[in-house]
Each structure stands twice: as C-alpha cells, then as structure tokens.
Scaffold this motif. Structure first.
Motif, PDB file in Angstrom:
ATOM      1  N   GLN A   1      43.036  33.073  37.019  1.00 56.32           N
ATOM      2  CA  GLN A   1      41.835  32.662  36.304  1.00 56.32           C
ATOM      3  C   GLN A   1      41.143  31.559  37.104  1.00 56.32           C
ATOM      4  OE1 GLN A   1      43.099  31.385  32.413  1.00 56.32           O
ATOM      5  NE2 GLN A   1      42.868  33.430  31.524  1.00 56.32           N
TER       6      GLN A   1
ATOM      7  N   ASN B   1      40.034  35.813  39.964  1.00 60.08           N
ATOM      8  CA  ASN B   1      39.377  36.974  39.370  1.00 60.08           C
ATOM      9  C   ASN B   1      37.897  36.657  39.175  1.00 60.08           C
ATOM     10  OD1 ASN B   1      39.072  39.499  38.138  1.00 60.08           O
ATOM     11  ND2 ASN B   1      39.408  38.627  36.104  1.00 60.08           N
TER      12      ASN B   1
ATOM     13  N   LEU C   1      45.731  37.478  41.554  1.00 63.98           N
ATOM     14  CA  LEU C   1      44.471  36.944  41.065  1.00 63.98           C
ATOM     15  C   LEU C   1      44.774  35.935  39.971  1.00 63.98           C
ATOM     16  CD1 LEU C   1      42.129  40.088  40.755  1.00 63.98           C
ATOM     17  CD2 LEU C   1      42.255  38.417  42.616  1.00 63.98           C
TER      18      LEU C   1
ATOM     19  N   ARG D   1      44.965  41.659  33.524  1.00 62.11           N
ATOM     20  CA  ARG D   1      43.541  41.312  33.546  1.00 62.11           C
ATOM     21  C   ARG D   1      42.867  41.717  32.236  1.00 62.11           C
ATOM     22  NH1 ARG D   1      39.852  42.549  38.691  1.00 62.11           N
ATOM     23  NH2 ARG D   1      40.552  44.710  38.397  1.00 62.11           N
TER      24      ARG D   1
ATOM     25  N   ARG E   1      37.742  38.797  43.922  1.00 61.84           N
ATOM     26  CA  ARG E   1      38.685  39.766  43.343  1.00 61.84           C
ATOM     27  C   ARG E   1      38.827  41.031  44.185  1.00 61.84           C
ATOM     28  NH1 ARG E   1      34.293  40.547  39.332  1.00 61.84           N
ATOM     29  NH2 ARG E   1      35.319  38.971  38.054  1.00 61.84           N
TER      30      ARG E   1
END
Length: 415
Positions: free
Chosen positions: A343, A309, A341, A327, A314
């Motif tokens: 971290q 992300n 996605l 998210r 992303r």
C-alpha cells in the motif's frame, strides 16, 4: 527526414531515450535534440549519431507566465530555424507547449509522449492546486488536439485521460511499457550461491531522485526499524538531491547516514554495476509514474522488487493468485512472483516485505529470475521502441536488428 526530439531534461535524452534516438537514426532520421541544458555528454552522444543538440530556456516544473513566454519564444525560433519534418516531444512542458508551437511553425508531423503525470493530475486539495490543475488540464487538452499520434506509458493513464475526455477523437493512442530497458546493457547478474545472502547480509537499495513522493522517507524509516532487530541487513540510497518542493532535505539524509541507518551514494552516472552488488530493489513511490526507469533496470539485472500498488509502479511486479486476492481485499502487502506490492505510504508494509526476504533468503535468487523474465517479456526496449517506430511509420534505413545493438554504448543512470 529531420526529426526534432524535444524534452525539458537533457539527461533523459541519453539515459532514458538513448536507445530510441539510436533507432531513429538507424531508420534514416536526421536527429536534432533540444532541452533545457547543453551538457557535453549529450552533445557528444547525439553528435556520434550524426545529429546535433541545442539548448533552449525551459523550467522543468512550475508555471511562470514570464519564464514560460521565454520558452515559447525559444521554441518558435528553434522550430523556424531547424524546419524539422516532425517533432517528437516528451515531458509535460515539451508536450503542452511544443505541440502547439510546432503547428504554428508549420511542422508537418507531431508526436506526443506522456512519460508520467506526476502531481499534475492528482486530485487537488488547496485553491492553488485547483487553479494549477485547471490550467494544466486545459493546456493538455488543447495541445493533444495538435498531435498526430499520442504515446502513453501505462493503461491507468489512458483510463484517466479517457474519463476526463482529454484524448481527442481520431488521434491514435499507443501504450508502451514505460520507456523500456536495454536488457543487454543491463545484463542479468544471477544471485544463486551469493555468500552474503547465505550469511544474512541482505542489501536493499532504493534508486531515485530524493523526493518524498518517491518513498525515500518510507524506505529510511522501514530500514531504521529493521536495523534494530537485524543489524546485518544493509540499506543503500542512490540518487541526487532535487530542487523540487517535494524534496527530501539534505539534513535528513545526513542524519540517516550518521545514525547508521543507510548509506547514501548521491548521483551515480553508471548505476548498473552498483545494482548488481545489491540483492533487493525497493521503490515505495506514490508519485504518478509512467513506469519507473530505475525499477526497470533492477528487473533487467534480476533483482526482486518491493514497490507500491500505485500507477506505473504496479506494472513491475507480477502478482501471484494469492497476491491478486490480497489486492482485491485491500491488504497492505501483495505477494508477487518477483517481489511485493505494498500500500502506498505504508511503512509497515515495506518493513514486512523486507523482513520476508530476511526470513526467506533462499527465495531471493528465484524471484530475481522472475524479474529478469518480466523485463525480457514486457519491458525490453526493443519491444517498446518497435511500438513507437511503427506508429510513426518510419522505414528502416539499414538491415539487421534494431540499433539498440549498436557499438555506441550508453552510460547508465536512472535520473
């Protein structure tokens, strides 16, 4: 119209901008390309389009006053000898130096494309980083005022530059979906009825220059953890070593290979056939990407994507409603229709995403279909190039579809 295409990296003229250069030629442009290298395959490619390639001295990274002065002089001589009607510059030094020298040399039209900001606009920590950041911002601000049109590859970069007052008033800014991908040359290779997937031999692949910030170490550590419990899973690393200070050392990669964690291929010129033998594409980057070209190629071939992300990356995963909620809540893993996605810099998140595919192999083919659809709907190079061609107000010289369908095929590489 004579158009000079300027970049720091000659390989990108073929592998990332080859379709665009073909479209320039199809719209009646005499194309001259210039970069820091004089590779035979680049000269051959440009020559087949009726153009020429010229080398100038330009270091891709680092600010060195003496070496950069040489670059400025080379650009001046190049522009004065070629006398192009327009300059199309991309990569940082090509833009910040090229736009200014082009105006001094009397070039009438200047187009600047910022394909990705890398570390240039990451918040500085040390005094050295602060000085470099200050110089870089000043150079960008001064150079972009000399452009007639600015192209950027994601909305995050536009938001950043707008907030920093980096975009000059009155200069149009167009956002392209990365550099696009040729969805015909990177054809869809469906994963339905794949015997290896059914047997649990899932192959994960990362394609990138071997930089720490591209998530290479994260990928290797997640692979090591999974291998201990899922020995049939396979992990493949494709990409060359890089002189960048952010590089992954060769000794590290040799260790990963020796312990059986992954297979390393090095530089692969034609990456499409290799991608089609893989099942899931992984790029745990936190580098400030434009939109990673290797990920676009994976989308086009129909591979689910595990990425981060972070800016540019992303864009390549279409989140589900649940994923959007994840998210918003700051969770480490976000579910998408065609992948996940994670971290940035979170090994556990990448590991969890990989484990999900190992536990749900039947979902790989369906998510691969989602990736292919995303590539066709958003990242098709014809859509991307059309934005650029229209903004430059080029008139098509031949009838028919865009020249991306030309019989002059491009080699495939993501570096």
């Amino acid at each position: 119209m004579k158009l000079l295409v300027l970049t720091a990296d000659a390989n990108t003229l073929v592998y990332h901008r080859g379709d665009l250069i073909r479209d320039f030629a199809a719209h009646g442009c005499e194309v001259v390309t210039a970069a820091a290298e004089d590779y035979p395959h680049v000269r051959e490619f440009v020559g087949k389009l009726g153009g020429r390639h010229r080398a100038i001295r330009m270091a891709r990274s680092k600010i060195n006053p003496l070496k950069d002065l040489v670059t400025l002089c080379d650009m001046w001589r190049l522009f004065r000898s070629e006398k192009p009607d327009a300059l199309f510059a991309y990569t940082i030094k090509s833009v910040v130096y090229g736009c200014v020298i082009a105006r001094l040399a009397g070039i009438r039209r200047v187009y600047a494309l910022l394909p990705g900001l890398g570390f240039t606009f990451v918040k500085p920590v040390t005094w050295k980083q602060k000085i470099v950041s200050f110089i870089s911002e000043a150079l960008h601000r001064f150079a972009l005022k000399r452009a007639d049109v600015i192209f950027m590859q994601n909305h995050d970069d536009v938001t950043l530059f707008t907030g920093m007052n980096m975009l000059p008033q009155g200069v149009p800014v167009h956002v392209t979906a990365g550099s696009g991908v040729n969805i015909e040359e990177f054809g869809h290779a469906p994963l339905e009825n794949d015997a290896d997937i059914a047997a649990g031999r899932i192959r994960f692949v990362l394609v990138s220059r071997l930089l720490i910030s591209k998530g290479v170490r994260v990928f290797a550590e997640a692979a090591r953890r999974i291998k201990q419990l899922q020995p049939h899973a396979e992990f493949h690393l494709v990409g060359p070593f890089d002189p960048n200070p952010n590089r992954v050392d060769e000794s590290e990669v040799r260790q990963w290979v020796a312990e059986g964690t992954l297979t390393h291929y090095g530089m692969v010129r034609d990456v499409a056939p290799l991608l089609k033998t893989m099942h899931v594409f992984v790029l745990p980057t936190w580098y400030r990407e434009g939109v990673p070209h290797a990920t676009l190629e994976a989308l086009a071939t129909g591979r689910p994507v595990i990425t981060t992300n972070s800016v540019g990356a992303r864009e390549c995963v279409k989140l589900t409603a649940e994923g959007e909620t994840q998210r918003e809540n700051g969770e480490m893993l976000m579910q998408g229709e065609n992948g996940f996605l994670c971290q940035p810099q979170n090994i556990a998140a990448v590991e969890c995403a990989m484990e999900w595919y190992l536990a749900n192999p039947a979902q790989i083919a369906a998510q691969g279909q989602g990736s292919r659809q995303l590539a066709a709907d958003v990242f098709d190079v014809r859509l991307v190039n059309e934005i650029i061609i229209r903004a430059m107000r080029l008139q098509k010289a031949v009838r028919g579809e865009f020249a991306v369908h030309s019989s002059l095929a491009l080699p495939h590489s993501s570096f």
